[in-house]
Enzyme design. Structure first.
Site, short mmCIF file in Angstrom:
data_model
loop_
_atom_site.label_atom_id
_atom_site.label_comp_id
_atom_site.label_asym_id
_atom_site.label_seq_id
_atom_site.Cartn_x
_atom_site.Cartn_y
_atom_site.Cartn_z
N CYS A 437 0.86 -1.18 0.00
CA CYS A 437 0.00 0.00 0.00
C CYS A 437 0.90 1.23 0.00
CB CYS A 437 -0.97 0.00 1.17
SG CYS A 437 -0.23 0.40 2.77
N HIS A 614 -4.36 6.37 8.27
CA HIS A 614 -2.97 6.51 8.70
C HIS A 614 -2.27 7.48 7.77
CE1 HIS A 614 -3.36 3.03 5.99
NE2 HIS A 614 -2.23 3.45 5.46
#
Length: 695
Positions: A437, A614
């Site tokens: 990611c 995040h």
């Protein structure tokens, strides 16, 4: 005896390969800058295309002269030297004393290109922080010498990143909350200054002296017409994938120094000439056998125009005697280039004839063309003799490709295409899977945990599943899983791998497809896979708190758990979860904004009522210690069209938060566990449900 002696050779070769790859990773990302500098040089210098097209009559104060660095400001000069009586002769004679424009050519090769290499080298070692310190350190060797300091950049960049990484480790976790940004910025600035001074007084003279020795060696080879002998080393090194160490470690730095002085360098052509590879593949097209003969014409096109030299390596490995043809062709090309005094302005990458012509000096087009043709002809003739006199049946291209990949240490997507290999066809067992990611700390970590459980439950205990940021991917993985919006980026770093795209990290049906693929590629008869989510690891019931946790060291603090969130939308929830991370004392205030930036690129919605916002990969420098926050929204909030009741903020400095993320993933795969979290009445019950992991 033979086994004992072979091991060190293999080990040495692998170490040289890795070193060459490391050097290549500093240079190749910046090739666009070299191309830009090459075009600016070709177009705007005094002997460049525009001035030559004008018959060399452009005035010194023209815009071309200003960009090229050979212009002067006539008006300023006139003001400086005009005599009271307006003597025009004095003006003409005095122009030689005027200050010239700096232009773009000189500053780019002196400052921009070395600094880019140093920054990239430092970033490879220690991300952006290492890159910044490496660039500062490089400025010392640049200003401490009088030559373009590319070799110094390749030393000071990684040195800056590595030493900064070691220094940060000394005070990791020891900085008082609220002082993280101050310490991080000042420590990098001060250490960068120290390294720059070290580079100015110590490393600069050392590298300059070493460059002088290497340059003298090249000069000796040129003066005695021995430069073609370098092919004896370069051509075999290419087949063994050792050429990067030679090319980027020696030829490129020396070539750039020559180009800065004389406008071109023959050293750029020693390894990049596509002639030998073209001659070899043409010989196979005429005199080869079996699949090698049938695939050679297509390989020749890819090699000559695409610049992918490794595509011809299996053809040499099928008949090792052909290395003689490659050396002969390479030496012939170098001899012709030396005879005509040809050279390139900058490195040609990839080694395509198109890239070579783009960087060819104005007076070198004829020589470069003849060198390519002569190299191809010489290789063709020698290879013809070897192929016609060789005994045996069809050439085993598949075996040669496998041998090449073994030496390279990874699969070759280009060469594998010659033997019909693809991600959907026959291939070796899948052993290494990476979940990628953008930042590598949240979505990928949780997705990897879910996929890992499925794979292990299916009986493939020897398959590893890890998570990484896309920017840190290397082409060493067998299979890459990523969000559908990130797959194209993931493919850039891992072109040889199988790629699987998902849109739901928690319960994607693609995970079952991965397990089915493992059954096809890895063989055996593991346990059948259920379409239902993998069973989660046992967790403590929410009604029964377990052992106490050292709150100061906990990744998930009780104070970072909120059961009644006040946000009403996605952005508000991200801010609420982010503020809890900042309040933990382990995250800088700017990290909240980085969480919003991360959400703009790819949604952190995981499925099963869960979102895990995040920060970006670049924001990791704001994290001093891994932290997690949990906010529950009983009525749910809209997250890009999906209902979310649990928002888990993540700030991962290292790997110490991954165990907790794995347990969180296990909980959110079980509807009963989710229902238990919805009924929890205290932060302690929530933390106990996740299994209590200390920091």
């Amino acid at each position: 005896m033979s086994t004992t002696s072979a091991a060190p050779k293999s080990s040495a070769r692998i170490h040289v390969q890795k070193f060459g790859t490391f050097l290549s990773n500093m240079v190749m990302p910046n090739i666009a800058a070299f191309i830009a500098w090459g075009f600016i040089t070709a177009i705007f210098i005094k002997d460049g295309w525009i001035n030559l097209a004008s018959g060399g009559t452009l005035p010194n104060d023209s815009w071309v002269a200003k960009i090229g660095g050979w212009g002067v400001d006539a008006a300023t000069c006139a003001a400086k030297i005009m005599l009271p009586n307006g003597d025009s002769q004095a003006l003409t004679d005095g122009l030689q004393n005027c200050s010239a424009y700096g232009g773009m050519v000189g500053p780019m090769i002196t400052y921009l290109l070395p600094l880019l290499i140093a920054y990239t080298g430092g970033k490879v070692v220690y991300d952006v922080r290492g890159g910044v310190v490496g660039a500062i350190a490089c400025m010392g060797v640049i200003t401490g010498t009088s030559i373009p300091m590319f070799m110094g950049a390749m030393i000071m960049g990684p040195l800056g990143g590595w030493t900064m990484k070691k220094l940060d480790a000394l005070w990791d976790g020891k900085i008082r909350p609220g002082f993280e940004m101050l310490v991080n910025n000042f420590s990098a600035g001060i250490w960068g200054m120290i390294l720059a001074i070290f580079g100015f007084f110590v490393m600069g003279p050392i590298v300059s002296g070493f460059s002088g020795i290497l340059g003298a060696g090249v000069g000796w080879l040129v003066s005695y017409h021995l430069l073609p002998l370098t092919s004896v080393m370069i051509e075999p090194a290419k087949i063994l994938f050792l050429n990067n160490a030679i090319n980027h470690g020696i030829l490129t730095p020396l070539g750039l120094a020559q180009a800065a002085e004389s406008g071109k360098s023959i050293l750029f052509l020693l390894e990049a000439n596509p002639g030998p590879g073209l001659g070899l593949l043409l010989a196979y097209s005429v005199f080869g056998k079996g699949s090698a003969k049938g695939s050679a014409p297509g390989a020749a096109i890819i090699h000559f125009f695409g610049g992918i030299h490794e595509i011809y390596f299996p053809y040499v490995l099928m008949k090792p005697a052909l290395i003689i043809a490659m050396i002969g062709g390479g030496a012939t090309g170098v001899a012709v280039n030396q005879l005509f005094g040809t050279g390139l302005r900058a490195p040609a990458a990839p080694g395509s004839i198109i890239a070579i012509y783009a960087q060819t000096a104005t007076d070198s087009y004829l020589g470069v063309t003849l060198a390519v043709l002569a190299a191809a002809a010489a290789t063709f003739l020698i290879a013809m003799v070897i192929l016609k006199t060789a005994k045996g049946g069809d050439d085993d291209l598949a075996a040669a490709t496998a041998s090449m990949e073994s030496m390279k240490g990874k699969k070759s997507s280009i060469s594998a295409s010659l033997v019909g290999d693809s991600s959907s066809g026959a291939r070796g067992p899948i052993k290494n899977i990476v979940f990628a990611c953008d930042a590598g700390m949240g979505s990928s970590a949780m997705g990897a945990s879910v996929l890992r459980k499925k794979i292990q439950s299916a009986g493939f205990t020897d398959v590893t599943v890890i998570n990484k940021a896309i920017s840190n991917l290397t082409d060493t993985f067998d299979l890459v899983v990523s969000h559908q919006d990130l797959t194209d980026r993931a493919k850039q770093g891992t072109p040889s791998a199988i790629h699987v795209s998902v849109d739901n990290f928690m319960a994607s049906p693609r995970y079952d497809e991965v397990v089915e693929l493992l059954q096809q590629t890895n063989g055996g008869a593991p346990a059948p896979v259920s379409s239902a989510p993998a069973a989660p690891a046992p967790v403590a019931p929410v009604s029964e708190p377990t052992s106490e946790v050292n709150e100061a060291d906990a990744v998930l603090k009780l104070s970072s758990i909120v059961l009644q969130g006040i946000a009403t939308d996605r952005d508000g929830a991200i801010t609420e979860a982010g503020n809890l991370l900042v309040a933990s004392g382990n995250v800088g205030a700017g990290y909240v904004e980085a969480m919003h930036e991360r959400e703009k690129s790819v949604s952190t919605y995981m499925g099963n009522l869960l979102a895990i916002p995040h920060g970006t990969n670049e924001a990791k420098s704001m994290i001093t210690k891994s932290s997690i926050s949990v906010v529950r929204y009983p009525n749910g909030i809209d997250w890009n069209g999906n209902q979310v009741k649990f928002v888990i903020g993540i700030a991962g400095a290292g790997d110490d938060h991954l165990e907790l993320l794995g347990k969180i993933a296990g909980v959110f795969l079980d509807e009963e566990q989710i229902a238990g979290l919805e009924q929890a009445t205290s932060p302690t019950q929530v933390r106990d449900a996740f299994g209590k992991v200390n920091g």
